[in-house]
Design a protein around this motif. Structure first.
Motif, PDB file in Angstrom:
ATOM      1  N   ARG A  43       1.988  10.917  -6.759  1.00 39.35           N
ATOM      2  CA  ARG A  43       2.832  11.473  -7.819  1.00 39.35           C
ATOM      3  C   ARG A  43       1.996  11.937  -9.007  1.00 39.35           C
ATOM      4  O   ARG A  43       2.406  12.819  -9.757  1.00 39.35           O
ATOM      5  CB  ARG A  43       3.865  10.436  -8.278  1.00 39.35           C
ATOM      6  CG  ARG A  43       5.084  10.335  -7.387  1.00 39.35           C
ATOM      7  CD  ARG A  43       6.235   9.643  -8.094  1.00 39.35           C
ATOM      8  NE  ARG A  43       5.896   8.270  -8.486  1.00 39.35           N
ATOM      9  CZ  ARG A  43       6.125   7.207  -7.726  1.00 39.35           C
ATOM     10  NH1 ARG A  43       6.667   7.361  -6.508  1.00 39.35           N
ATOM     11  NH2 ARG A  43       5.802   5.997  -8.143  1.00 39.35           N
ATOM     12  N   GLU A  44       0.816  11.342  -9.169  1.00 40.57           N
ATOM     13  CA  GLU A  44      -0.066  11.729 -10.271  1.00 40.57           C
ATOM     14  C   GLU A  44      -1.155  12.701  -9.825  1.00 40.57           C
ATOM     15  O   GLU A  44      -2.155  12.912 -10.515  1.00 40.57           O
ATOM     16  CB  GLU A  44      -0.681  10.483 -10.906  1.00 40.57           C
ATOM     17  CG  GLU A  44       0.364   9.568 -11.533  1.00 40.57           C
ATOM     18  CD  GLU A  44      -0.186   8.744 -12.678  1.00 40.57           C
ATOM     19  OE1 GLU A  44      -1.349   8.970 -13.091  1.00 40.57           O
ATOM     20  OE2 GLU A  44       0.555   7.881 -13.167  1.00 40.57           O
ATOM     21  N   GLY A  45      -0.941  13.311  -8.652  1.00 37.31           N
ATOM     22  CA  GLY A  45      -1.843  14.353  -8.192  1.00 37.31           C
ATOM     23  C   GLY A  45      -3.086  13.882  -7.479  1.00 37.31           C
ATOM     24  O   GLY A  45      -3.998  14.674  -7.217  1.00 37.31           O
ATOM     25  N   MET A  46      -3.141  12.607  -7.139  1.00 41.29           N
ATOM     26  CA  MET A  46      -4.307  12.093  -6.419  1.00 41.29           C
ATOM     27  C   MET A  46      -4.082  12.168  -4.912  1.00 41.29           C
ATOM     28  O   MET A  46      -2.947  12.307  -4.442  1.00 41.29           O
ATOM     29  CB  MET A  46      -4.593  10.644  -6.820  1.00 41.29           C
ATOM     30  CG  MET A  46      -4.835  10.442  -8.299  1.00 41.29           C
ATOM     31  SD  MET A  46      -5.218   8.720  -8.711  1.00 41.29           S
ATOM     32  CE  MET A  46      -4.502   8.598 -10.349  1.00 41.29           C
TER      33      MET A  46
ATOM     34  N   LEU B  66       0.800  -1.218   0.000  1.00 42.79           N
ATOM     35  CA  LEU B  66       0.000   0.000   0.000  1.00 42.79           C
ATOM     36  C   LEU B  66       0.835   1.271   0.000  1.00 42.79           C
ATOM     37  O   LEU B  66       0.497   2.252  -0.654  1.00 42.79           O
ATOM     38  CB  LEU B  66      -0.947   0.011   1.206  1.00 42.79           C
ATOM     39  CG  LEU B  66      -2.241  -0.801   1.052  1.00 42.79           C
ATOM     40  CD1 LEU B  66      -3.113  -0.651   2.279  1.00 42.79           C
ATOM     41  CD2 LEU B  66      -3.010  -0.366  -0.189  1.00 42.79           C
ATOM     42  N   ASP B  67       1.963   1.267   0.750  1.00 44.77           N
ATOM     43  CA  ASP B  67       2.788   2.478   0.797  1.00 44.77           C
ATOM     44  C   ASP B  67       3.262   2.873  -0.591  1.00 44.77           C
ATOM     45  O   ASP B  67       3.206   4.049  -0.983  1.00 44.77           O
ATOM     46  CB  ASP B  67       3.987   2.277   1.724  1.00 44.77           C
ATOM     47  CG  ASP B  67       3.599   2.226   3.188  1.00 44.77           C
ATOM     48  OD1 ASP B  67       2.491   2.730   3.510  1.00 44.77           O
ATOM     49  OD2 ASP B  67       4.365   1.696   4.006  1.00 44.77           O
ATOM     50  N   GLY B  68       3.734   1.897  -1.352  1.00 43.15           N
ATOM     51  CA  GLY B  68       4.191   2.181  -2.704  1.00 43.15           C
ATOM     52  C   GLY B  68       3.068   2.648  -3.612  1.00 43.15           C
ATOM     53  O   GLY B  68       3.259   3.532  -4.462  1.00 43.15           O
TER      54      GLY B  68
ATOM     55  N   GLY C 182       1.932  -4.130  -8.712  1.00 43.92           N
ATOM     56  CA  GLY C 182       1.781  -5.508  -8.271  1.00 43.92           C
ATOM     57  C   GLY C 182       0.877  -5.664  -7.069  1.00 43.92           C
ATOM     58  O   GLY C 182       0.997  -6.642  -6.318  1.00 43.92           O
ATOM     59  N   VAL C 183      -0.041  -4.714  -6.871  1.00 41.82           N
ATOM     60  CA  VAL C 183      -0.966  -4.763  -5.738  1.00 41.82           C
ATOM     61  C   VAL C 183      -2.245  -5.480  -6.182  1.00 41.82           C
ATOM     62  O   VAL C 183      -2.918  -5.055  -7.122  1.00 41.82           O
ATOM     63  CB  VAL C 183      -1.301  -3.348  -5.230  1.00 41.82           C
ATOM     64  CG1 VAL C 183      -2.365  -3.417  -4.131  1.00 41.82           C
ATOM     65  CG2 VAL C 183      -0.051  -2.657  -4.719  1.00 41.82           C
ATOM     66  N   ARG C 184      -2.553  -6.569  -5.511  1.00 41.88           N
ATOM     67  CA  ARG C 184      -3.742  -7.347  -5.845  1.00 41.88           C
ATOM     68  C   ARG C 184      -4.989  -6.609  -5.337  1.00 41.88           C
ATOM     69  O   ARG C 184      -5.062  -6.229  -4.161  1.00 41.88           O
ATOM     70  CB  ARG C 184      -3.640  -8.731  -5.199  1.00 41.88           C
ATOM     71  CG  ARG C 184      -4.756  -9.689  -5.584  1.00 41.88           C
ATOM     72  CD  ARG C 184      -4.295 -11.152  -5.408  1.00 41.88           C
ATOM     73  NE  ARG C 184      -3.631 -11.363  -4.135  1.00 41.88           N
ATOM     74  CZ  ARG C 184      -4.181 -11.984  -3.090  1.00 41.88           C
ATOM     75  NH1 ARG C 184      -5.397 -12.474  -3.195  1.00 41.88           N
ATOM     76  NH2 ARG C 184      -3.510 -12.146  -1.980  1.00 41.88           N
ATOM     77  N   VAL C 185      -5.968  -6.415  -6.217  1.00 47.43           N
ATOM     78  CA  VAL C 185      -7.180  -5.646  -5.878  1.00 47.43           C
ATOM     79  C   VAL C 185      -8.367  -6.588  -5.744  1.00 47.43           C
ATOM     80  O   VAL C 185      -8.661  -7.362  -6.652  1.00 47.43           O
ATOM     81  CB  VAL C 185      -7.470  -4.585  -6.961  1.00 47.43           C
ATOM     82  CG1 VAL C 185      -8.789  -3.874  -6.670  1.00 47.43           C
ATOM     83  CG2 VAL C 185      -6.325  -3.580  -7.048  1.00 47.43           C
ATOM     84  N   HIS C 186      -9.028  -6.511  -4.593  1.00 43.59           N
ATOM     85  CA  HIS C 186     -10.241  -7.290  -4.378  1.00 43.59           C
ATOM     86  C   HIS C 186     -11.484  -6.534  -4.854  1.00 43.59           C
ATOM     87  O   HIS C 186     -12.442  -7.139  -5.322  1.00 43.59           O
ATOM     88  CB  HIS C 186     -10.385  -7.657  -2.901  1.00 43.59           C
ATOM     89  CG  HIS C 186      -9.635  -8.905  -2.552  1.00 43.59           C
ATOM     90  ND1 HIS C 186      -9.666  -9.463  -1.290  1.00 43.59           N
ATOM     91  CD2 HIS C 186      -8.835  -9.722  -3.290  1.00 43.59           C
ATOM     92  CE1 HIS C 186      -8.923 -10.567  -1.268  1.00 43.59           C
ATOM     93  NE2 HIS C 186      -8.405 -10.733  -2.467  1.00 43.59           N
ATOM     94  N   SER C 187     -11.464  -5.210  -4.718  1.00 36.83           N
ATOM     95  CA  SER C 187     -12.584  -4.410  -5.219  1.00 36.83           C
ATOM     96  C   SER C 187     -12.107  -2.992  -5.493  1.00 36.83           C
ATOM     97  O   SER C 187     -11.205  -2.479  -4.836  1.00 36.83           O
ATOM     98  CB  SER C 187     -13.755  -4.397  -4.232  1.00 36.83           C
ATOM     99  OG  SER C 187     -13.446  -3.672  -3.070  1.00 36.83           O
TER     100      SER C 187
END
Length: 317
Positions: free
Chosen positions: A241-244, A232-234, A272-277
């Motif tokens: 960095r993209e303004g969000m 999550l930190d990454g 590489g973060v796995r997304v559940h929703s």
């Protein structure tokens, strides 16, 4: 069209309306919004000649209400669902108004049918529910077939079908080129009903814009849930960095504003973060309104050391 020109109302040392200058345009359903004490009721009272301004004024198509030759035919107003004498029937109440305004009795039956009170028209108004009282008040406002309609909290007490009915009525009224000004605290219903908003706070004008413009002032919120807590930190760094903006709402949950759901999903994939929703919640009129009036509330809640909250007085009305 309704025009407020430097309209100011003071009660002693208290300023209820502070140099309000704004126009309520024809052909629109305009919502008059603001916290308690914002000056909405005062603005309506000045419009209808129930109070005199300390300075400035309010006109309807260039004429103050007190100078209208046939006020019921020019302006239909409904400010109180309990304004009818309780011992009079609904029909008798409307007949009295019609006779005073020089309107034919047949018009009474027409508006009774419009508001859906045919079955109870001869019952005493004192036994009406709040919703039925609202319908009777709206019938009175429609009696003169006016060019301007002014309603204060007309949806209070109405059931779901009644709310849909009043929404359709107001929108069709405006579609005919007439002027509609409606005040309400029911933001979800106002979002679906009005196409322009006038927002007030502490007697001052805060915004005069379309509903769409006020909603657009608040970003949509995207919620991402993942079991990969270590990544999550990454991901947060990549989003920022993209303004969000990304806030951790709970373990493995991010609340993100300022970016599209597609770009957020791509960044999670790239990291590489796995997304559940991944779900996006559109901004609402309520959020835009609350952001605008956050410093205008007469009463606000403050946290105590124990984490409890208490109501404390804010600025005056």
């Amino acid at each position: 069209m309704i025009a407020y020109e430097n309209a100011t109302k003071r009660y002693g040392a208290k300023t209820a309306l502070d140099a309000l200058t704004v126009q309520v345009r024809s052909g629109h359903v305009t919502g008059l919004l603001g916290p308690n004490g914002a000056g909405k009721s005062t603005a309506m009272r000045l419009l209808l000649g129930l109070d005199r301004p300390t300075q400035g004024g309010v006109t309807i198509d260039g004429v103050p209400y007190a100078r209208l030759k046939q006020p019921l035919r020019a302006v239909g107003a409904h400010l109180d669902a309990r304004s009818c004498h309780p011992r009079r029937s609904a029909r008798a109440h409307l007949l009295g108004l019609a006779r005073h305004a020089g309107l034919p009795a047949g018009r009474v039956d027409e508006v009774i049918e419009v508001v859906g009170l045919e079955s109870v028209a001869r019952r005493r108004a004192g036994g009406f529910s709040l919703g039925m009282g609202q319908r009777l008040g709206i019938a009175a406002a429609l009696l003169g077939d006016p060019a301007v309609l002014v309603l204060d909290e007309p949806m209070n007490g109405l059931d779901t079908d009644g709310v849909r009915w009043i929404r359709s009525l107001l929108q069709s009224f405006a579609a005919e080129g007439r002027t509609v000004l409606v005040s309400s605290h029911l933001m979800a219903e106002m979002h679906q009903t009005v196409d322009r908003v006038i927002v007030m706070g502490k007697g001052r004008l805060l915004a005069d814009c379309t509903t769409r413009e006020l909603v657009a002032s608040v970003a949509d919120v995207t919620v991402l849930r993942t079991p990969d807590l270590a990544g999550l930190d990454g991901l947060v760094e990549a989003l920022e960095r993209e303004g969000m903006s990304a806030e951790r709402e709970a373990p493995g949950t991010l609340s993100i504003t300022g970016g599209s759901i597609e770009r957020i999903g791509d960044l999670a994939f790239e990291r590489g973060v796995r997304v559940h929703s991944l779900s996006s919640t559109p901004a609402t009129l309520e959020e835009g309104y609350l952001r605008l009036v956050e410093d205008e509330f007469e009463f606000r809640r403050a946290a105590t050391p124990a984490g409890e909250t208490v109501a404390i007085g804010g600025a005056g009305r």
